[in-house]
Design a protein around this motif. Structure first.
Motif, PDB file in Angstrom:
ATOM      1  N   ASP A 157       0.793  -1.023  -0.016  1.00  0.00           N
ATOM      2  CA  ASP A 157       0.126   0.021   0.017  1.00  0.00           C
ATOM      3  C   ASP A 157       0.781   1.222  -0.048  1.00  0.00           C
ATOM      4  O   ASP A 157       1.913   1.146   0.099  1.00  0.00           O
ATOM      5  N   VAL A 158       0.104   2.503  -0.137  1.00  0.00           N
ATOM      6  CA  VAL A 158       0.852   3.697  -0.253  1.00  0.00           C
ATOM      7  C   VAL A 158       1.730   3.867   0.865  1.00  0.00           C
ATOM      8  O   VAL A 158       2.785   4.540   0.832  1.00  0.00           O
ATOM      9  N   TYR A 159       1.292   3.599   1.930  1.00  0.00           N
ATOM     10  CA  TYR A 159       1.998   3.901   3.198  1.00  0.00           C
ATOM     11  C   TYR A 159       3.382   3.288   3.529  1.00  0.00           C
ATOM     12  O   TYR A 159       4.338   3.865   3.895  1.00  0.00           O
ATOM     13  N   THR A 160       3.336   1.881   3.177  1.00  0.00           N
ATOM     14  CA  THR A 160       4.723   1.047   3.291  1.00  0.00           C
ATOM     15  C   THR A 160       5.602   1.527   1.942  1.00  0.00           C
ATOM     16  O   THR A 160       6.775   1.355   2.456  1.00  0.00           O
ATOM     17  N   ARG A 161       4.859   1.731   1.079  1.00  0.00           N
ATOM     18  CA  ARG A 161       5.799   1.998  -0.196  1.00  0.00           C
ATOM     19  C   ARG A 161       6.542   3.409   0.127  1.00  0.00           C
ATOM     20  O   ARG A 161       7.883   3.710   0.045  1.00  0.00           O
ATOM     21  N   MET A 162       5.622   4.471   0.738  1.00  0.00           N
ATOM     22  CA  MET A 162       6.152   5.747   1.134  1.00  0.00           C
ATOM     23  C   MET A 162       7.505   5.630   2.191  1.00  0.00           C
ATOM     24  O   MET A 162       8.527   6.396   2.182  1.00  0.00           O
ATOM     25  N   HIS A 163       7.265   4.641   3.225  1.00  0.00           N
ATOM     26  CA  HIS A 163       8.337   4.440   4.421  1.00  0.00           C
ATOM     27  C   HIS A 163       9.627   3.909   3.449  1.00  0.00           C
ATOM     28  O   HIS A 163      10.509   4.394   3.921  1.00  0.00           O
ATOM     29  N   ALA A 164       9.353   2.771   2.524  1.00  0.00           N
ATOM     30  CA  ALA A 164      10.485   2.504   1.919  1.00  0.00           C
ATOM     31  C   ALA A 164      11.352   3.545   1.306  1.00  0.00           C
ATOM     32  O   ALA A 164      12.530   3.615   1.253  1.00  0.00           O
ATOM     33  N   ALA A 165      10.384   4.288   0.607  1.00  0.00           N
ATOM     34  CA  ALA A 165      11.175   5.152  -0.462  1.00  0.00           C
ATOM     35  C   ALA A 165      11.818   6.627   0.627  1.00  0.00           C
ATOM     36  O   ALA A 165      12.968   6.813   0.166  1.00  0.00           O
ATOM     37  N   SER A 166      11.297   6.788   1.543  1.00  0.00           N
ATOM     38  CA  SER A 166      11.847   7.841   2.482  1.00  0.00           C
ATOM     39  C   SER A 166      13.048   7.459   3.226  1.00  0.00           C
ATOM     40  O   SER A 166      13.963   8.261   3.390  1.00  0.00           O
ATOM     41  N   LYS A 167      12.926   6.200   3.875  1.00  0.00           N
ATOM     42  CA  LYS A 167      14.063   5.748   4.694  1.00  0.00           C
ATOM     43  C   LYS A 167      15.213   5.387   4.003  1.00  0.00           C
ATOM     44  O   LYS A 167      16.230   5.785   3.992  1.00  0.00           O
ATOM     45  N   ALA A 168      14.893   4.258   2.954  1.00  0.00           N
ATOM     46  CA  ALA A 168      16.188   3.841   2.423  1.00  0.00           C
ATOM     47  C   ALA A 168      16.552   4.653   1.254  1.00  0.00           C
ATOM     48  O   ALA A 168      18.035   4.550   0.903  1.00  0.00           O
ATOM     49  N   GLY A 169      15.948   5.448   0.662  1.00  0.00           N
ATOM     50  CA  GLY A 169      16.067   6.110  -0.370  1.00  0.00           C
ATOM     51  C   GLY A 169      17.046   7.399   0.218  1.00  0.00           C
ATOM     52  O   GLY A 169      18.078   7.876  -0.333  1.00  0.00           O
ATOM     53  N   THR A 170      16.593   7.835   1.585  1.00  0.00           N
ATOM     54  CA  THR A 170      17.547   9.003   1.895  1.00  0.00           C
ATOM     55  C   THR A 170      18.717   8.382   2.739  1.00  0.00           C
ATOM     56  O   THR A 170      19.770   9.415   2.031  1.00  0.00           O
ATOM     57  N   VAL A 171      18.937   7.425   2.844  1.00  0.00           N
ATOM     58  CA  VAL A 171      20.075   6.637   3.248  1.00  0.00           C
ATOM     59  C   VAL A 171      21.111   6.500   2.173  1.00  0.00           C
ATOM     60  O   VAL A 171      22.316   6.880   1.907  1.00  0.00           O
ATOM     61  N   GLY A 172      20.443   5.953   1.023  1.00  0.00           N
ATOM     62  CA  GLY A 172      21.015   5.698  -0.191  1.00  0.00           C
ATOM     63  C   GLY A 172      21.672   6.764  -0.727  1.00  0.00           C
ATOM     64  O   GLY A 172      22.872   7.036  -1.179  1.00  0.00           O
ATOM     65  N   SER A 173      20.743   7.777  -1.091  1.00  0.00           N
ATOM     66  CA  SER A 173      21.319   8.975  -1.859  1.00  0.00           C
ATOM     67  C   SER A 173      22.347   9.663  -0.875  1.00  0.00           C
ATOM     68  O   SER A 173      23.314  10.554  -1.466  1.00  0.00           O
ATOM     69  N   GLY A 174      22.121   9.765   0.377  1.00  0.00           N
ATOM     70  CA  GLY A 174      23.104  10.406   1.312  1.00  0.00           C
ATOM     71  C   GLY A 174      24.525   9.900   1.312  1.00  0.00           C
ATOM     72  O   GLY A 174      25.453  10.791   1.340  1.00  0.00           O
ATOM     73  N   LEU A 175      24.507   8.724   1.525  1.00  0.00           N
ATOM     74  CA  LEU A 175      25.610   7.850   1.256  1.00  0.00           C
ATOM     75  C   LEU A 175      26.641   8.253  -0.084  1.00  0.00           C
ATOM     76  O   LEU A 175      27.813   8.526  -0.238  1.00  0.00           O
ATOM     77  N   MET A 176      25.631   8.261  -1.245  1.00  0.00           N
ATOM     78  CA  MET A 176      26.403   8.465  -2.354  1.00  0.00           C
ATOM     79  C   MET A 176      26.887  10.174  -2.626  1.00  0.00           C
ATOM     80  O   MET A 176      27.923  10.180  -3.191  1.00  0.00           O
ATOM     81  N   LEU A 177      26.060  10.803  -2.027  1.00  0.00           N
ATOM     82  CA  LEU A 177      26.392  12.363  -1.984  1.00  0.00           C
ATOM     83  C   LEU A 177      27.469  12.695  -1.004  1.00  0.00           C
ATOM     84  O   LEU A 177      28.483  13.310  -1.537  1.00  0.00           O
ATOM     85  N   ILE A 178      27.723  11.926   0.081  1.00  0.00           N
ATOM     86  CA  ILE A 178      29.094  12.176   0.749  1.00  0.00           C
ATOM     87  C   ILE A 178      30.200  11.523   0.072  1.00  0.00           C
ATOM     88  O   ILE A 178      31.320  11.980   0.228  1.00  0.00           O
ATOM     89  N   ALA A 179      30.074  10.287  -0.584  1.00  0.00           N
ATOM     90  CA  ALA A 179      31.133   9.709  -1.125  1.00  0.00           C
ATOM     91  C   ALA A 179      31.617  10.467  -2.447  1.00  0.00           C
ATOM     92  O   ALA A 179      32.849  10.748  -2.438  1.00  0.00           O
ATOM     93  N   ALA A 180      30.782  11.272  -2.917  1.00  0.00           N
ATOM     94  CA  ALA A 180      31.005  12.360  -4.303  1.00  0.00           C
ATOM     95  C   ALA A 180      31.830  13.424  -3.354  1.00  0.00           C
ATOM     96  O   ALA A 180      32.810  13.947  -4.179  1.00  0.00           O
ATOM     97  N   GLY A 181      31.159  13.888  -2.329  1.00  0.00           N
ATOM     98  CA  GLY A 181      31.991  15.110  -1.832  1.00  0.00           C
ATOM     99  C   GLY A 181      33.593  14.646  -1.357  1.00  0.00           C
ATOM    100  O   GLY A 181      34.495  15.414  -1.241  1.00  0.00           O
TER     101      GLY A 181
END
Length: 112
Positions: A32-56
Motif C-alpha cells: 500500500d501507499v504507506y509502506t511504499r512511502m516508508h521504503a522510499a523515504s528511509k532507504a532512499g534517504t540513506v542511499g542518496s546521502g551515502l552517495m552524496l557524501i562519497a562524491a564529496g
C-alpha cells in the motif's frame, strides 16, 4: 592514503546503491501507499546521502565536501517530514491500508 580513500568512497557508493535499489524494490513490491512511502523515504534517504557524501569525499576539496554534507543534512531533515505529510494526506483522502495491517492508529479515538 589515496587507496584507502578510494576504498572508502567505493564502499560508500556500493552501499548507497544497494540502499537505493532496495528503496526502489520496496516501492514496487510493497502492498500500500504507506509502506511504499516508508521504503522510499528511509532507504532512499540513506542511499542518496551515502552517495552524496562519497562524491564529496572523492572531490578532495573541503568546499565540495561541505556542500555534500549540507545536502545530506537537508535530506535527513526533509524526507521524514515529507513522508509524514504525504501519509497524513493519503489517510485523509481515504486510501485504504493493506489487509495485512493490524491496527490503524489514526482512526482510533483519542486517549483520555
Amino acid at each position: 592514503m589515496e587507496i584507502l580513500l578510494a576504498l572508502v568512497v567505493a564502499a560508500m557508493l556500493v552501499s548507497g546503491g544497494i540502499f537505493t535499489f532496495l528503496a526502489a524494490v520496496g516501492v514496487v513490491r510493497l502492498p500500500d501507499v504507506y509502506t511504499r512511502m516508508h521504503a522510499a523515504s528511509k532507504a532512499g534517504t540513506v542511499g542518496s546521502g551515502l552517495m552524496l557524501i562519497a562524491a564529496g569525499l572523492y572531490a578532495g576539496e573541503f568546499a565540495t565536501l561541505a556542500r555534500a554534507f549540507a545536502g545530506f543534512v537537508f535530506f535527513i531533515l526533509t524526507a521524514p517530514v515529507a513522508a509524514h505529510l504525504v501519509a497524513k494526506a493519503a489517510h485523509q483522502a481515504g486510501y485504504r491500508l493493506s489487509r495485512r495491517t493490524v491496527c490503524d492508529e489514526m482512526r482510533l479515538p483519542p486517549k483520555k
